[in-house]
Design an enzyme around this catalytic site. Sequence first.
Site, PDB file in Angstrom:
ATOM      1  N   SER A 105       0.573  -1.265  -0.026  1.00  0.00           N
ATOM      2  CA  SER A 105       0.212  -0.092  -0.192  1.00  0.00           C
ATOM      3  C   SER A 105       0.828   1.326   0.010  1.00  0.00           C
ATOM      4  O   SER A 105       1.782   1.470  -0.904  1.00  0.00           O
ATOM      5  CB  SER A 105      -0.918   0.023   1.219  1.00  0.00           C
ATOM      6  OG  SER A 105      -1.871   0.969   1.087  1.00  0.00           O
ATOM      7  N   ASP A 245      -2.619   6.276  -3.310  1.00  0.00           N
ATOM      8  CA  ASP A 245      -1.523   5.603  -2.730  1.00  0.00           C
ATOM      9  C   ASP A 245      -1.052   4.597  -3.552  1.00  0.00           C
ATOM     10  O   ASP A 245      -1.452   4.287  -4.729  1.00  0.00           O
ATOM     11  CB  ASP A 245      -1.839   5.087  -1.309  1.00  0.00           C
ATOM     12  CG  ASP A 245      -2.920   3.974  -1.283  1.00  0.00           C
ATOM     13  OD1 ASP A 245      -3.932   3.998  -2.368  1.00  0.00           O
ATOM     14  OD2 ASP A 245      -3.202   3.085  -0.396  1.00  0.00           O
ATOM     15  N   ASP A 249      -5.909   1.818  -3.403  1.00  0.00           N
ATOM     16  CA  ASP A 249      -7.334   1.707  -2.526  1.00  0.00           C
ATOM     17  C   ASP A 249      -7.814   2.680  -1.926  1.00  0.00           C
ATOM     18  O   ASP A 249      -8.815   2.589  -1.063  1.00  0.00           O
ATOM     19  CB  ASP A 249      -7.305   0.368  -1.737  1.00  0.00           C
ATOM     20  CG  ASP A 249      -6.160   0.502  -0.707  1.00  0.00           C
ATOM     21  OD1 ASP A 249      -5.615   1.583  -0.330  1.00  0.00           O
ATOM     22  OD2 ASP A 249      -6.153  -0.403   0.330  1.00  0.00           O
TER      23      ASP A 249
END
Length: 450
Positions: A105, A245, A249
């Site tokens: 992430s 990011d 998400d």
Amino acid sequence: MGRLFGTDGVRGLANADLSPELALSVASAAARVLVEHAGGGGSARPVAVVGRDPRASGEMLEAAVCAGLSAAGADVQRVGVLPTPAVAFLTATLEADLGVMISASHNAMPDNGIKLFAAGGHKLPDAVEDEIEAHAARPAQPAERPTGHDIGRVADVPDALERYLDHLLSSTPDRLDGLHVVVDCAHGAASLAAPRAYERAGARVTTLAAEPDGWNINEGVGSTHLEGLCKAVVAHGADLGIAHDGDADRCLAVAADGTVVDGDQILAVLATGMRESGELAADTLVATVMSNLGLHLAMQEAGISVRTTAVGDRYVLEALREGSFSLGGEQSGHVVLPAHATTGDGLLTALRLMSRVAGTGRSLADLAGVVQRLPQVLVNVPVHDKAAVKASPDVAEAVATEEAALAGHGRVLLRPSGTEQLVRVMVEAPTEQTAAEVADRLATLVAAVR
């Protein structure tokens, strides 16, 4: 050893904490456990969808995950570099038994992670993660391993991105013709998908940080580093900016004047629009305890209820499912629209946000202005014993006294860290000075608890 799964899958320093051997064993264990839960998935053999973000270690870990899955007898549908929500979507539409996303992430490049999705593209409950962890600790014995024709195969899905883009466009109410957007892709999984999606929806797109080389993901760019995007929006005279990011998400936004529009404001814009269109189930928005009081006051004014959860998108998802609600999210920019996605989707969120701007003819700053954010101060207080702080009557009394003094124009939240001996003291108040003074008084008291 602590629990293998954290709040969002398995994560750690690639090739150290998260080794290929661990990735192989987790993948193999996940295939066995999730297929058991799905009752076989109705297919002759289990199918798994595997995607990743562009960080260099993802190539190594993808190979290990595919090996683990095929060794457990699962056929692998490899979709390449795609956003996490695309992997969740494809897990559902390809009717797979399991989805695997290899990404850390917003973390720096040396880290990586493994996120798992069950059939239908849903995140896993804690109990299922515990089963997978137990299986991973006990690798399959030679007699349990498939051989010959029962070994899984690995194949690519060449139209994976197109399927996802078609889904995004079908979920966008109004076209974006006439809008100029600057999108920061964080040199991550959104680098190809986001510009294409926004252009197809009609926007004129200027891209930043959309040239991943395996090492530059999240490096001073993306939703955790908004300075460059703020400057670029103003310099290009754009209508707004979108920041993703590393695995896309989540998204944050920037108004035309370069001011940041955070997750709370995005939620407010979407919630009011969905209420007008009749899409907001039970006129209710789901948010976490970290959302600014300004969001609560704005929603109260708009006739929208706010259901509050613990911090973490998994808790938002649980509340959405339990209440059959249609919108939820976090201040960080994770937004979930259950009618269109099973998890947070930064591209979907951005499209819906820009669609609201285009459909109303109002600027993003004007729409987001419904939320008047209260100054917020967060202090991380090292403590001797988190449990003692939680149980302290003196702390409870002090919190109640401070909240009473704020008289509905602020709030106090004490939240123990999940991984460290820290208590997070968060205070919102009408002024930065008041918030800081209250936070300092409470932090001093909390630090003294034994």
